[in-house]
Design a protein around this motif. Structure first.
Motif, PDB file in Angstrom:
ATOM      1  N   MET A   2     -30.019  13.451 -27.871  1.00 48.58           N
ATOM      2  CA  MET A   2     -29.021  12.819 -28.222  1.00 48.58           C
ATOM      3  C   MET A   2     -29.480  11.872 -29.523  1.00 48.58           C
ATOM      4  N   ASP A   3     -30.870  11.358 -29.056  1.00 48.51           N
ATOM      5  CA  ASP A   3     -31.255  10.260 -30.140  1.00 48.51           C
ATOM      6  C   ASP A   3     -31.382  10.888 -31.458  1.00 48.51           C
ATOM      7  N   VAL A   4     -31.950  12.392 -31.491  1.00 48.63           N
ATOM      8  CA  VAL A   4     -32.164  12.877 -32.806  1.00 48.63           C
ATOM      9  C   VAL A   4     -30.919  12.962 -33.486  1.00 48.63           C
ATOM     10  N   PHE A  55     -37.828   5.708 -36.214  1.00 48.56           N
ATOM     11  CA  PHE A  55     -38.413   6.926 -36.832  1.00 48.56           C
ATOM     12  C   PHE A  55     -39.501   6.782 -37.826  1.00 48.56           C
ATOM     13  N   GLN A  56     -40.303   5.655 -37.659  1.00 50.34           N
ATOM     14  CA  GLN A  56     -41.435   5.569 -38.744  1.00 50.34           C
ATOM     15  C   GLN A  56     -42.538   6.552 -38.465  1.00 50.34           C
ATOM     16  N   ALA A  57     -42.473   7.733 -39.100  1.00 55.59           N
ATOM     17  CA  ALA A  57     -43.570   8.458 -38.527  1.00 55.59           C
ATOM     18  C   ALA A  57     -45.005   8.167 -39.054  1.00 55.59           C
ATOM     19  N   ASP A 106     -34.292  19.721 -20.187  1.00 52.01           N
ATOM     20  CA  ASP A 106     -33.338  19.172 -21.331  1.00 52.01           C
ATOM     21  C   ASP A 106     -33.034  17.598 -20.701  1.00 52.01           C
ATOM     22  N   TRP A 107     -32.368  17.136 -21.588  1.00 49.79           N
ATOM     23  CA  TRP A 107     -32.064  15.619 -21.444  1.00 49.79           C
ATOM     24  C   TRP A 107     -31.473  15.293 -20.286  1.00 49.79           C
ATOM     25  N   HIS A 115     -30.759  19.313 -28.067  1.00 51.84           N
ATOM     26  CA  HIS A 115     -30.507  18.707 -26.870  1.00 51.84           C
ATOM     27  C   HIS A 115     -30.630  17.201 -26.835  1.00 51.84           C
ATOM     28  N   ALA A 127     -40.595  12.857 -36.233  1.00 52.08           N
ATOM     29  CA  ALA A 127     -39.973  12.041 -37.093  1.00 52.08           C
ATOM     30  C   ALA A 127     -40.052  12.462 -38.598  1.00 52.08           C
ATOM     31  N   ALA A 169     -29.341   9.881 -34.980  1.00 51.47           N
ATOM     32  CA  ALA A 169     -30.090   9.555 -36.156  1.00 51.47           C
ATOM     33  C   ALA A 169     -29.744  10.303 -37.287  1.00 51.47           C
ATOM     34  N   ALA A 174     -42.917   5.559 -33.912  1.00 55.72           N
ATOM     35  CA  ALA A 174     -42.218   6.729 -34.328  1.00 55.72           C
ATOM     36  C   ALA A 174     -41.039   7.133 -33.346  1.00 55.72           C
ATOM     37  N   PRO A 176     -37.343   7.183 -31.652  1.00 52.86           N
ATOM     38  CA  PRO A 176     -36.164   7.185 -32.268  1.00 52.86           C
ATOM     39  C   PRO A 176     -35.430   5.874 -32.248  1.00 52.86           C
ATOM     40  N   LEU A 233     -37.866  15.464 -39.231  1.00 54.30           N
ATOM     41  CA  LEU A 233     -36.410  14.977 -39.425  1.00 54.30           C
ATOM     42  C   LEU A 233     -36.166  14.385 -40.707  1.00 54.30           C
ATOM     43  N   LYS A 234     -37.166  13.454 -41.196  1.00 57.70           N
ATOM     44  CA  LYS A 234     -36.886  12.655 -42.375  1.00 57.70           C
ATOM     45  C   LYS A 234     -36.939  13.431 -43.453  1.00 57.70           C
TER      46      LYS A 234
END
Lengths: 281, 230, 320, 319
Positions: free
Chosen positions: B209-211, C267-269, C190-191, B207, B185, B214, C261, C263, B188-189
């Motif tokens: 999707m969420d990343v 995304f608060q890290a 992978d996903w 790979h 996180a 966002a 954190a 997604p 990316l931020k």
């Protein structure tokens, strides 16, 4: 506490090797001034004298002090070995890095050349070259260097290819480094360790093959002494005066042992596998 | 700005029989100024190969990659160096993106020295220290080696190294797939923040999707383009 | 749920793992005490570098030479840490099995996949190869591997990451173990494959009712597979309890940070970085990164306090 | 697979061709005219008496004056038909001499090779399994000692000790059958064993560090079983490659050892032909030894290809 002992053991190899090398260097530098006899002076009255206080290694068929001849012989052998190692190291590394880094057609041609050189067992190629060019120290050095450079080239090429795949090499290119700069700052420092190890590990075999060539009469010519030659001289007196061949061989073995042990210690020092694996999750 | 036209690349794989793996097949892609583009696809579908071609690290078999209309493979040496400055790339495995035996200060100072951004060493050090603050890193990292810092820190340094040259385009090849969720996180931020501030176009490859959802305005799907032509 | 877990499979008391490096001794796992019950699925959740895999490997005595394990661990009453390798080897494969991390490298590149799964069967149950092959094929069918039975004769380099992972799962459970250690089943996949592996694991574990110790950093895996969740940070347990409590209503600031954190949670890290195991901070190990750390956190090292119904947390200020 | 072997044999033939060309042309560049050298050697001690007209007869007799390429072409054709020209000093066709002497070199070479392997590989495995224990140190120090000793000197010492002093074994020659092969074989073996032990040790250590060995342990296999099932196929390739290289060392070493022990093999023949500058004979010996060396390398490649499924299962399929 096994791993503590191991690290001491690794230094052990380095220390023993280093100690022997110091002795050899001492003999190389101070030898001639120390031994009183002239290695070339012939005196038949002293023929085949057994080792005694006067002549530590005894005398050979022509009454010359074997000890003196061994000291000078060691000098010639070492001179040959060092020169051969340097020549083959420089040629080999340049060819290896070039074909490894540039790749493509350059790599193919150099590979074919190496394959031909490797098609011969080492001694045979050296013999073939000496057989044609004739004996003498200069030709001996050329023959040995022509055989040895492939080992450096192969090592340099494999290491360069391995380094080329690393991501930091790609990052360096992306950063704008020129090709020449990358070779200097990234490739060469990367393989210096291996070159050092290979250099020390290959001096021993070079001394041996050099001595073999002289033993066969193809290397250094009489009368100037070389370890291989000295051993050959003693061949006819095997039955009666073995000491003539015994001592030059012992000194050769000791020198080679020194370099091999030092090289082995250096190899352990650089060998990543021996460093404790980083604690990974 | 950075454009790929019908680019394709195939690799020979495996000894013996010459089996060609078509990594990238006829891909056209455009990144405009300040745009945030997401590229998503299965692993092994050639995303990384495409990224490296756009960054000029791999020569495409077919098609061309253009920067401001010029084919980057045919640039003269001077312009090629300028291209390196404009297009920067950060990699997937942060620890391996740095020379293992070079202190991180040297690695960071390299772009400055290469492009002569400053004259004296003091200016160089000041510039680096100020940049480290912005990235939230302490200056004790200068003296460390790459394997002595964590993945998150390494990726920040890679980002900082690329941004030193004020690039126009930043290609991020799966920057966070090797990192943990919390550190992911942060990175990316940071990427989003820095690329928006300096008007840098971003091509984010992942790979996950969420990343992508966002992070990017436009998303491109890379279909399974690894065809086996043996 | 309480009555079923009568028989305790594992009881671990103050397990510690040290790695002897040339410089100093690195403590990878500190004071790990826990018990795992029959048929229970426990998940060890933590980021890379927190020592969760090291704990798993220590439990099954698979650590490299320079590791030293202290403390006690009882498997069905038998003390395993001190047990000789020969006696423990009899348990391996039949009673205690592993699905290792790194699907790519855990398969022998020169042996056909089917044979690698059969190996465990033939070693322990000594049946003839025909019966073994049938068993393996039926297992591979349950794992929905394509191109059956041809795939059994393929070599590992001919399979994709997801399929190699399923072969590993098959090799792990082919002897119907009572206790299964699953180490990072989804790492590197992978996903698409990740969901598939999770659903397959879920189905298999329910059919076999083996008890599972699941080691992962992936929230989805924990959410869909685990009954109880243990959160680890820098080599020690910081919180554990039932899945709903820990994953939905975490108490420890680190667990909260992990949840935030994600997604889907915006995304608060968490600030800062998890400390490498050779530079552990004094006092509470999370205090440098903890938003509401106080002086006491920096000085004193908190112990696990019990919050009732099997929930424990390692923090002075965590409310119940 | 067959295609792979075909390719290997073809490239080996290519190398052999280049090798023969190399030796032929380099041979002709020898300082001093071949005819002169030949005459001095055939009629000993008459070096200075040879007149120009003798040289002309000799040149014409052995038609040495034709351009090199023609000579090479002719020689090559002959070689294919099995006629490698005649040896100046022995006055016999080179091929017959080679046929006569080859079995001796083969016996000595193969005996030393296989006995050496039989000892070195188990020792290598032992040093890897019992890493850093006393056994490992002892064997490693022993092998470093053995690799530091010059082969020919070792031969002389063995002769001095066993033949002269203890009179157990003959000094040299072939006449006492089995007893006379012991010393040369031991000398050659000691030459190749250190490297083989080192390569086996590092290969076994690499394999033991692999994840699939850890997984085999987790399945309940003992270290010995794991090594047997998984270890062997993975650790052999580097060992086989080094073995083929060592075959070269043995062939090379045979020149020296056969000279020291008067063993009537190709090596000895090569040595004499060098001394006597007998170009045809030298050419024949060099080619035979190079052929033997290349054959051993091809065998190694084929064995490695058979062991590694990647070669005959094509590239990775993206299923």
């Amino acid at each position: 506490m096994k791993c503590r002992k191991f690290s001491v053991q690794r230094n052990l190899l380095l220390w023993i090797g280093g100690a022997i090398l110091l002795v050899i260097i001492f003999v190389l530098v101070f030898g001639p001034s120390l031994c009183t006899h002239d290695p070339l002076k012939v005196d038949y009255t002293l023929k085949l004298r057994a080792p005694c206080r006067e002549y530590p290694f005894g005398t050979d068929g022509m009454g010359r002090s074997v000890a003196a001849r061994v000291v000078y012989g060691l000098r010639t052998s070492m001179k040959i070995a060092i020169v051969v190692m340097l020549i083959s190291c420089v040629i080999g590394v340049c060819v290896g890095v070039l074909s490894g880094y540039v790749g493509g057609s350059v790599d193919l041609i150099l590979m074919r050349v190496m394959e031909v050189v490797l098609a011969f067992p080492d001694t045979i190629l050296a013999l073939a070259i000496l057989g044609t060019l004739g004996g003498g120290m200069k030709n001996q050095i050329i023959a040995l260097a022509l055989v040895r450079w492939t080992k450096y080239a192969k090592m340099a090429r494999d290491e360069t290819m391995r380094l080329k795949k690393e991501e930091y090499m790609e990052a360096a290119v992306a950063m704008g480094n020129g090709r020449f700069r990358i070779v200097l700052r990234y490739v060469l420092p990367g393989i210096i360790g291996q070159i050092l190890v290979l250099a020390t590990m290959s001096i021993g075999p070079i001394i041996l093959s050099g001595a073999t060539l002289s033993f066969l009469g193809l290397g250094v010519q009489l009368p100037n002494p070389e370890l291989g030659l000295l051993i050959n001289e003693g061949r006819d007196f095997i039955r009666s005066a073995g000491h003539i061949s015994l001592f030059p061989g012992l000194v050769t073995a000791l020198t080679t042992l020194g370099f091999n042990l030092f090289g082995e210690g250096l190899n352990d020092y650089f060998d990543p596998r021996l460093k404790e694996k980083a604690v990974s999750d | 700005m950075l454009r790929a036209e019908h680019v394709s690349k195939s690799f020979c794989v495996g000894r013996g029989r010459n089996t060609k793996i078509q990594a990238v097949l006829d891909v056209s892609l455009e990144i405009n100024k300040g745009e945030h583009l997401g590229l998503v696809g299965e692993s092994g579908c050639g995303k990384s190969t495409l990224a490296r071609m756009l960054a000029g690290l791999i020569r495409p078999d077919g098609g061309t990659v253009l920067l401001d209309g010029q084919d980057i493979q045919k640039l003269p040496v001077k312009a090629r160096k300028e291209f390196r400055r404009k297009v920067q790339i950060i990699f997937q495995n942060p620890q391996q993106a740095f020379h293992p035996r070079m202190k991180l200060y040297e690695t960071l100072a390299e772009p400055i020295r290469l492009f002569h951004l400053v004259e004296t060493r003091e200016q160089e050090r000041l510039m680096l220290e100020e940049a480290m603050e912005r990235m939230g890193l302490t200056t004790d990292i200068f003296g460390r080696y790459p394997h002595e810092i964590s993945g998150g820190q390494a990726q920040r340094i890679a980002l900082l190294r690329s941004l030193m040259l004020e690039p126009k385009v930043l290609i991020a090849d799966e920057p966070t797939s090797m990192l943990d969720v919390s550190v992911q996180a942060q990175i990316l931020k940071l990427i989003r923040q820095t690329t928006e501030e300096n008007e840098i176009a971003l091509l984010l490859i992942s790979h996950d999707m969420d990343v992508i959802r966002a992070m990017s305005d436009k998303v491109i799907f890379m279909h399974e383009s690894a065809l086996n032509l043996n | 749920m309480e009555e079923e877990q009568t028989r305790e499979l594992w009881r671990i008391e103050r397990l510690q793992v040290f790695f002897k490096t040339r410089g100093n001794d690195i403590m990878a796992v500190n004071e790990f005490s826990l018990s795992i019950y029959q048929g229970e699925r426990l998940c060890l959740l933590g980021e890379s570098g927190c020592g969760k895999s090291v704990f798993g490997m220590a439990l099954l005595k698979l650590l490299p030479e320079n590791a030293e394990v202290l403390g006690k661990a009882y498997y069905k009453g038998m003390e395993t840490v001190g047990m000789s390798e020969k006696t423990f080897a009899r348990l391996r494969g039949t009673e205690i099995a592993v699905i290792p991390q790194g699907a790519g490298s855990s398969l022998d590149p020169t042996m056909r996949c089917g044979k690698q799964v059969e190996e465990c069967l033939r070693l322990h149950e000594k049946e003839n190869s025909q019966v073994c092959r049938q068993k393996v094929l039926s297992l591979l069918k349950r794992l929905e591997l394509p191109r059956l039975p041809g795939i059994a004769r393929d070599y590992p380099f001919e399979l994709s990451g997801g399929m190699k992972q399923r072969i590993l799962v098959a090799a792990g459970i082919v002897c119907h173990p009572q206790f299964l250690l699953v180490d990072e089943p989804t790492k590197g996949l992978d996903w698409g494959c990740r969901d598939k592996v999770i659903t397959l694991l879920k189905k298999l574990v329910e059919d076999e009712e083996t008890s599972v110790l699941l080691i992962t950093h992936d929230f989805n895996v924990a959410k869909s597979l685990a009954d109880r969740v243990v959160v680890m940070y820098a080599g020690e347990i910081v919180e554990y309890g039932m899945r709903e409590d820990v994953l939905e209503r975490p108490v420890h600031p680190y667990s909260k940070g992990l949840l935030a954190a994600l997604p889907q949670n915006g995304f608060q890290a968490i600030e800062g970085f998890s400390p490498p195991l050779d530079q552990i901070p004094k006092g509470c190990r999370f205090h440098p990164r903890c938003p509401h750390a106080t002086g006491r956190c920096a000085q004193e090292h908190p112990n696990l306090t019990d919050l009732g119904e099997g929930r424990e947390v390692r923090c002075f200020y965590a409310e119940g | 697979m067959i295609k792979y072997i075909g390719k290997r044999v073809l490239s080996a033939a290519g190398v052999l061709l280049v090798v023969s060309m190399l030796t032929f042309f380099v041979m002709q560049m020898t300082p001093g005219d071949t005819a002169y050298v030949m005459l001095t050697h055939t009629f000993f001690g008459t070096g200075d008496l040879i007149t120009q007209e003798d040289l002309d007869i000799a040149t014409e007799m052995y038609d040495l004056d034709r351009p090199l390429t023609v000579q090479y072409g002719e020689w090559m054709l002959g070689a294919l038909k099995g006629d490698l020209g005649t040896s100046y000093i022995y006055k016999k066709p080179v091929m017959d001499l080679l046929k006569l002497k080859l079995p001796y070199t083969c016996i000595l070479g193969f005996l030393a090779f296989f006995l050496g392997l039989l000892l070195a590989v188990p020792l290598g495995i032992l040093t890897a399994v019992y890493r850093n224990r006393f056994l490992d140190q002892a064997i490693r120090i022993g092998s470093v000692l053995a690799s530091s000793v010059p082969g020919f000197w070792l031969g002389l010492i063995l002769i001095m000790f066993f033949s002269v002093k203890l009179k157990w074994l003959p000094v040299s020659g072939m006449n006492e059958g089995l007893k006379s092969i012991v010393l040369p074989c031991v000398t050659l073996m000691l030459g190749m064993m250190p490297v083989m032990i080192r390569v086996t040790r590092s290969s076994v250590l690499d394999v033991m560090g692999q994840d699939y060995m850890l997984f085999a342990k987790a399945k309940g296999q003992s270290l010995f079983q794991a090594l047997l099932h998984h270890g062997v196929r993975n650790l052999l390739p580097p060992v086989i490659t080094m073995a083929s290289l060592q075959m070269g060392n043995i062939l090379g070493g045979s020149v020296v050892i056969e000279t020291v022990f008067m063993w009537p093999g190709i090596g000895n023949l090569l040595y004499n032909s060098i001394m006597a500058k007998d170009t045809n004979m030298l050419q024949g010996c060099v080619l035979t030894i190079a052929l033997g060396y290349i054959l051993s390398m091809i065998c190694a490649d084929i064995l490695n290809a058979a062991l590694n499924p990647k070669t005959y299962r094509g590239g990775g399929r993206m299923a």
